[in-house]
Design an enzyme around this catalytic site. Structure first.
Site, PDB file in Angstrom:
ATOM      1  N   THR A  99      -4.882  -0.780  -0.602  1.00  0.00           N
ATOM      2  CA  THR A  99      -3.769  -0.165   0.117  1.00  0.00           C
ATOM      3  C   THR A  99      -3.495  -0.933   1.401  1.00  0.00           C
ATOM      4  OG1 THR A  99      -2.919   1.910   1.058  1.00  0.00           O
ATOM      5  CG2 THR A  99      -5.244   1.438   1.427  1.00  0.00           C
ATOM      6  N   ALA A 105      -2.606   2.171   6.826  1.00  0.00           N
ATOM      7  CA  ALA A 105      -3.657   2.194   7.852  1.00  0.00           C
ATOM      8  C   ALA A 105      -4.293   3.580   7.953  1.00  0.00           C
ATOM      9  CB  ALA A 105      -3.069   1.785   9.193  1.00  0.00           C
ATOM     10  N   LYS A 148      -4.670   5.873   5.525  1.00  0.00           N
ATOM     11  CA  LYS A 148      -5.594   6.091   4.398  1.00  0.00           C
ATOM     12  C   LYS A 148      -6.889   5.309   4.614  1.00  0.00           C
ATOM     13  CE  LYS A 148      -2.198   6.837   0.652  1.00  0.00           C
ATOM     14  NZ  LYS A 148      -1.738   6.333  -0.656  1.00  0.00           N
ATOM     15  N   ASP A 158      -3.080   6.544  -6.791  1.00  0.00           N
ATOM     16  CA  ASP A 158      -1.656   6.710  -7.055  1.00  0.00           C
ATOM     17  C   ASP A 158      -1.389   8.203  -7.185  1.00  0.00           C
ATOM     18  OD1 ASP A 158       0.777   5.183  -7.338  1.00  0.00           O
ATOM     19  OD2 ASP A 158       0.904   5.981  -9.364  1.00  0.00           O
ATOM     20  N   TYR A 211       7.416  14.468  -0.007  1.00  0.00           N
ATOM     21  CA  TYR A 211       8.015  15.745  -0.413  1.00  0.00           C
ATOM     22  C   TYR A 211       7.390  16.941   0.310  1.00  0.00           C
ATOM     23  CZ  TYR A 211       9.677  12.871  -4.329  1.00  0.00           C
ATOM     24  OH  TYR A 211      10.269  11.892  -5.094  1.00  0.00           O
ATOM     25  N   ARG A 267      -4.708  14.669  -2.835  1.00  0.00           N
ATOM     26  CA  ARG A 267      -5.404  13.463  -2.389  1.00  0.00           C
ATOM     27  C   ARG A 267      -6.748  13.807  -1.764  1.00  0.00           C
ATOM     28  NH1 ARG A 267      -5.293   9.100  -0.043  1.00  0.00           N
ATOM     29  NH2 ARG A 267      -5.235   9.923   2.048  1.00  0.00           N
TER      30      ARG A 267
HETATM   31  P1  IMP Z   1       1.368   7.098  -3.247  1.00  0.00           P
HETATM   32  O1  IMP Z   1       0.856   6.808  -4.623  1.00  0.00           O
HETATM   33  O2  IMP Z   1       0.329   7.708  -2.350  1.00  0.00           O
HETATM   34  O3  IMP Z   1       2.049   5.918  -2.640  1.00  0.00           O
HETATM   35  O4  IMP Z   1       2.480   8.228  -3.415  1.00  0.00           O
HETATM   36  C1  IMP Z   1       3.663   8.011  -4.158  1.00  0.00           C
HETATM   37  C2  IMP Z   1       4.776   8.903  -3.636  1.00  0.00           C
HETATM   38  O5  IMP Z   1       4.443  10.283  -3.886  1.00  0.00           O
HETATM   39  C3  IMP Z   1       5.004   8.827  -2.131  1.00  0.00           C
HETATM   40  O6  IMP Z   1       5.912   7.820  -1.813  1.00  0.00           O
HETATM   41  C4  IMP Z   1       5.561  10.205  -1.803  1.00  0.00           C
HETATM   42  O7  IMP Z   1       6.941  10.247  -2.101  1.00  0.00           O
HETATM   43  C5  IMP Z   1       4.840  11.092  -2.802  1.00  0.00           C
HETATM   44  N1  IMP Z   1       3.624  11.668  -2.191  1.00  0.00           N
HETATM   45  C6  IMP Z   1       2.350  11.226  -2.341  1.00  0.00           C
HETATM   46  N2  IMP Z   1       1.491  12.000  -1.666  1.00  0.00           N
HETATM   47  C7  IMP Z   1       2.254  12.946  -1.065  1.00  0.00           C
HETATM   48  C8  IMP Z   1       1.935  14.043  -0.206  1.00  0.00           C
HETATM   49  O8  IMP Z   1       0.782  14.308   0.158  1.00  0.00           O
HETATM   50  N3  IMP Z   1       2.978  14.778   0.210  1.00  0.00           N
HETATM   51  C9  IMP Z   1       4.265  14.530  -0.156  1.00  0.00           C
HETATM   52  N4  IMP Z   1       4.609  13.528  -0.930  1.00  0.00           N
HETATM   53  C10 IMP Z   1       3.610  12.737  -1.396  1.00  0.00           C
END
Ligand code: IMP
Length: 196
Positions: A8, A11, A13, A69, A153, A181
């Protein structure tokens, strides 16, 4: 200390994982290993994307690696935006446009038809082994935004097991304690800390 890459550039995370694993592992980000290229994320499931990113680092840089992801799965939209959550409305990562698209697609749907979940997959490639850690949180997509914290979101997602607040109305600590997460990371940390 054993080195392990978190695939990733985020920063926040990285800092979070360093706090949880820092006395056992040296956690390196993509910039730390000189990886500045765009790693392909073209799988049709979040697990596949997490695996692609971790395999890319392992193959090109030789490090043990983990990658995450996340997708928002809305039942009334057959699981959309899912793996496309970041770029649902446009190729750019425009969260406000993504939210607008979700709200317009759900327009007119009653509260109990607006069920959804966030799901996070973390793939760890360690030696020759692959491990998958998953976390999820059930919720409702509200009809309008509430709160200004968080990202993505968060302002339209009300977790079922909360107290009515959206993720965007919670402190980071409150959100992490029940979030997709947070749960996936807790499983990864427990696994890594249990190794000698
Ligand atoms: P990523 O895999 O962590 O990059 O997440 C992909 C996409 O999912 C992000 O760009 C957000 O639009 C959405 N997303 C991921 N985690 C969250 C969260 O904790 N809250 C709201 N949206 C999230």
């Amino acid at each position: 200390m054993e080195k392990i890459v978190f695939a990733t550039n985020n920063a926040h995370k990285l800092q979070e994982l360093r706090q949880m694993l820092g006395d056992r592992y040296e956690i390196l980000g993509l910039a730390d290993i000189g990886c500045h290229e765009d790693i392909p994320e073209t799988a049709d499931q979040i697990e596949g994307n997490a695996r692609m990113k971790a395999e890319y680092v392992k193959q090109h840089y030789g490090y043990d690696c983990f990658s995450d992801d996340t997708g928002l799965e809305i039942d009334a939209l057959d699981g959309e935006p899912g793996v496309y959550s970041a770029r649902y409305a446009s190729p750019g990562h425009d969260s406000e446009a993504n939210i607008d698209k979700v709200l317009s697609k759900l327009e007119g749907l009653a509260h109990d038809g607006r069920t959804a979940r966030f799901r996070t997959a973390i793939v760890l490639l360690q030696g020759n082994e692959e491990h998958l850690f998953e976390g999820q949180v059930e919720g409702i997509i509200l009809t309008e935004r509430h709160g200004t914290g968080g990202f993505g979101y968060d302002s339209i997602f009300q977790p079922v097991e909360g107290d009515g607040r959206t993720f965007a109305q919670m402190s980071p600590q409150d959100k992490n304690s029940i979030s997709h997460r947070g749960r996936a990371v807790a499983k990864l940390v427990e696994f890594l800390n249990s190794q000698q």
